[in-house]
Design a protein around this motif. Sequence first.
Motif, PDB file in Angstrom:
ATOM      1  N   GLY A 257      35.599   6.590 -28.651  1.00 24.81           N
ATOM      2  CA  GLY A 257      35.478   5.549 -29.671  1.00 24.81           C
ATOM      3  C   GLY A 257      35.087   4.180 -29.142  1.00 24.81           C
ATOM      4  O   GLY A 257      34.966   3.230 -29.909  1.00 24.81           O
ATOM      5  N   ARG A 258      34.879   4.074 -27.834  1.00 25.85           N
ATOM      6  CA  ARG A 258      34.654   2.744 -27.254  1.00 25.85           C
ATOM      7  C   ARG A 258      33.245   2.564 -26.692  1.00 25.85           C
ATOM      8  O   ARG A 258      33.027   1.713 -25.832  1.00 25.85           O
TER       9      ARG A 258
ATOM     10  N   GLY B 220      36.229   4.905 -33.285  1.00 27.09           N
ATOM     11  CA  GLY B 220      35.500   3.655 -33.033  1.00 27.09           C
ATOM     12  C   GLY B 220      35.114   2.900 -34.297  1.00 27.09           C
ATOM     13  O   GLY B 220      34.283   1.987 -34.249  1.00 27.09           O
TER      14      GLY B 220
ATOM     15  N   HIS C 116      34.989  -0.911 -34.308  1.00 27.24           N
ATOM     16  CA  HIS C 116      33.885  -1.488 -33.520  1.00 27.24           C
ATOM     17  C   HIS C 116      32.579  -1.427 -34.302  1.00 27.24           C
ATOM     18  O   HIS C 116      31.740  -2.327 -34.208  1.00 27.24           O
TER      19      HIS C 116
END
Length: 283
Positions: free
Chosen positions: A67-68, A98, A101
């Motif tokens: 997710g990053r 994520g 983001h």
Amino acid sequence: MEQKDFLSSDSPTWCPGCGNFGVLTALKKAIVNINKEPKDILLVSGIGQAAKLPHYIKCNCFNGLHGRALPVAVAAKIANHKLTVIVTTGDGDCYGEGGNHLLHNIRRNVDITVIVHNNQIYGLTKGQASPTTDIGYVTQFQPQGVFEEPLHPVSMAISLGCGFVARGYSADTKHLSWLIGEAIRYKGFSLVDVLQPCVVFNKKNTYQWYSEKAYKLEPSYDSSDKVLALQKADEWDNKIPLGIIYKKQKQTFEEKTGLYNLPPLIEQDIENIDITIALEEFK
Ligand SMILES: Cc1ncc(C[n+]2csc(CCOP(=O)(O)OP(=O)(O)O)c2C)c(N)n1
Ligand code: SF4
């Protein structure tokens, strides 16, 4: 540059017939067409089957945490705006873990391209429902079927003000490669959601299921019309449109901050920079 210049020594470990192969083929073609060298391209991913893709193309690669991928990609682009930064991510990775983001980087509008391999399932961890799994779909982990409404990434991205939102299909590599090329050429944050069959864990959204519903938008379709784009983005149950669903040029983060007026960090002279004051703060 030719395809052989991007040949990786790693071979894909995906299942035979996986929709990820189509995304890999399409991305390779698109990368060759943009005429950059492997050193000019950075592929960033998180964790998942989709996130393995950067291993199979020879260029710079960064695997982030699950997710990053987006924060890494955005930071890399800001540090070196001469790089072409492309994220390859799964629906779980990008819309689930994520998700926050994604929201905030659409707002930030840094010039990167995000390709979501949307197989509507968690592939790597063996078939749990993802945020895009259709309602009612039964998995080993949701034996009574999924209760939650699925997230519709294309409508969501348009509503949030993303300036380039497209949908492709991994079985149509020619069209997908064109879409990815357009997304990379677009100046700003671009999202390509790709229908990607997972032949092992998603027995509903199969090649046959997608092929019966997917259709390409007419050349006369006006992708700058936001109301029309939202109507198109809402189509899902019987017909699924493919193409550039919404496109609008907006000021990028780099333009707003004047980043293009400076050389990338790696080209800046650091010989005469005194860091003793900063070091003092850590004592
Ligand atoms: C913070 C965190 N939570 C959970 C996991 C376990 N995990 C690894 S991959 C994955 C799901 C991947 O699904 P998706 O992003 O849809 O990609 P796919 O494998 O389907 O391509 C999960 C839950 C992890 N590695 N890190
Ligand atoms: S489990 Fe699904 S997503 Fe993963 S490699 Fe196999 S077919 Fe592809």
